[in-house]
Design a protein around this motif. Structure first.
Motif: not given
Length: 249
Positions: A89-118
Motif C-alpha cells: 500500500a505504501k509502495l503504491a504511492l511511490l513516484e514512478e521510475n523509482s529504483r528501490i533496494v528492498l530487503p526481506s528475510p524471505n522473498g528477497a533472500t531467496c531471489s538473491f540466492i537464486a541469481k547466482d545460478n544460470q
C-alpha cells in the motif's frame, strides 16, 4: 543418487519447494525459478514495477543494505510505517521510475540466492499469476516455483499458506508441463480455494498478523488475483525489471 538429487523432482518439468533450501536444491537444475512471497516481497515488486520502477532484492536490512543502495543509486526501503517499506500500500504511492533496494528475510533472500545460478529468476504473486504462467509457457524448459514462507521466532521456516496459493495459481495454468506431486498439491490447494481466495488470505496466519498490525490494505492488495500483467525478471544488474513486453500475445 546423491541426497540432494532425491529432492530435485527430476522426473518432472514443473516443480515446487519451500524456502532458501528449496532454492539451493532446485535452482541449479532449473531453466526458470519463480520466487513467491505474497505477504509481502513479491507483491511489493509487482507494485513498484507497475509504477515503472525497478527493485533490487537484498537479504539484509543493515549497513550493508545502505551501502548497496548507494552503489545501485537506489532508495533503501525501511521498516513498515516508513514512506518506503515492505508495504504494498505504501509502495503504491511511490513516484514512478523509482529504483528501490528492498530487503526481506524471505522473498528477497531467496531471489538473491537464486541469481547466482544460470536460471532465469521471476517474482510471482497472486496479482501477476496469470501473466507469469503465460511467460513460463512461452519460455519452456524446467520451471521450479519456490514458496518463500515466513519465519518462526527461532528463525526456522514457517510455511505460508498464502505462498502456496500463489504457487498453485501459477502451476495450475502450466500446460503441457508435467507437475511433480509437490507442484500438483500446490495447484490443488489453489483450485480448492479459488472461489474464496481473498477471505482465505485474510484469514490465514500471515494475513491475520498483518491485519492485527494495521496493514489490512496490504493484505487486500496482495489478494487481487490477476490484477497485474507485470512479469518481474531479474536482470544482469540484479534488479527485477518488467519483461511483459517480451510476452507474445
Amino acid at each position: 543418487m546423491s541426497v540432494s538429487a532425491v529432492y530435485q523432482q527430476s522426473n518432472y518439468t514443473a516443480r515446487f519447494e519451500w524456502g532458501v533450501e528449496g532454492v539451493r536444491a532446485l535452482a541449479p537444475v532449473s531453466d526458470l525459478i519463480v520466487i513467491i512471497d505474497v505477504l509481502s516481497f513479491t507483491t511489493c515488486v509487482d507494485i513498484v514495477l507497475n509504477r515503472k520502477g525497478i527493485v533490487f532484492p537484498f537479504p539484509f536490512k543493515d549497513a550493508s543494505a545502505a551501502e548497496y543502495a548507494r552503489e545501485m543509486n537506489a532508495l533503501l526501503a525501511g521498516k513498515r510505517g516508513e514512506p518506503i517499506s515492505l508495504s504494498p500500500a505504501k509502495l503504491a504511492l511511490l513516484e514512478e521510475n523509482s529504483r528501490i533496494v528492498l530487503p526481506s528475510p524471505n522473498g528477497a533472500t531467496c531471489s538473491f540466492i537464486a541469481k547466482d545460478n544460470q536460471c532465469e529468476v521471476i517474482a510471482g504473486c497472486l496479482r501477476n499469476a496469470g501473466a507469469v504462467a503465460r511467460y513460463i509457457q512461452q519460455r519452456g524448459g524446467i520451471v521450479s516455483v519456490i514458496a518463500s514462507g515466513e519465519r518462526w521466532s527461532d528463525g526456522s521456516l514457517r510455511p505460508g499458506f498464502e505462498d502456496m496459493l500463489a504457487a498453485g495459481a501459477i502451476l495450475s495454468q502450466l500446460h503441457p508441463f508435467e507437475l511433480s506431486p509437490e507442484a500438483g498439491s500446490a495447484a490443488a490447494v489453489f483450485e480448492a480455494s479459488r472461489s474464496k481466495l481473498a477471505p482465505m488470505v485474510a484469514a490465514c496466519g500471515s494475513g491475520q498478523e498483518l491485519i492485527a498490525s494495521g496493514y489490512e490494505d496490504d493484505v487486500q492488495l496482495a489478494s487481487e488475483l490477476d490484477s497485474s500483467s507485470v512479469i518481474p525478471v531479474l536482470d544482469h544488474h540484479g534488479a527485477f525489471v518488467d519483461s511483459s513486453h517480451s510476452l507474445h500475445r
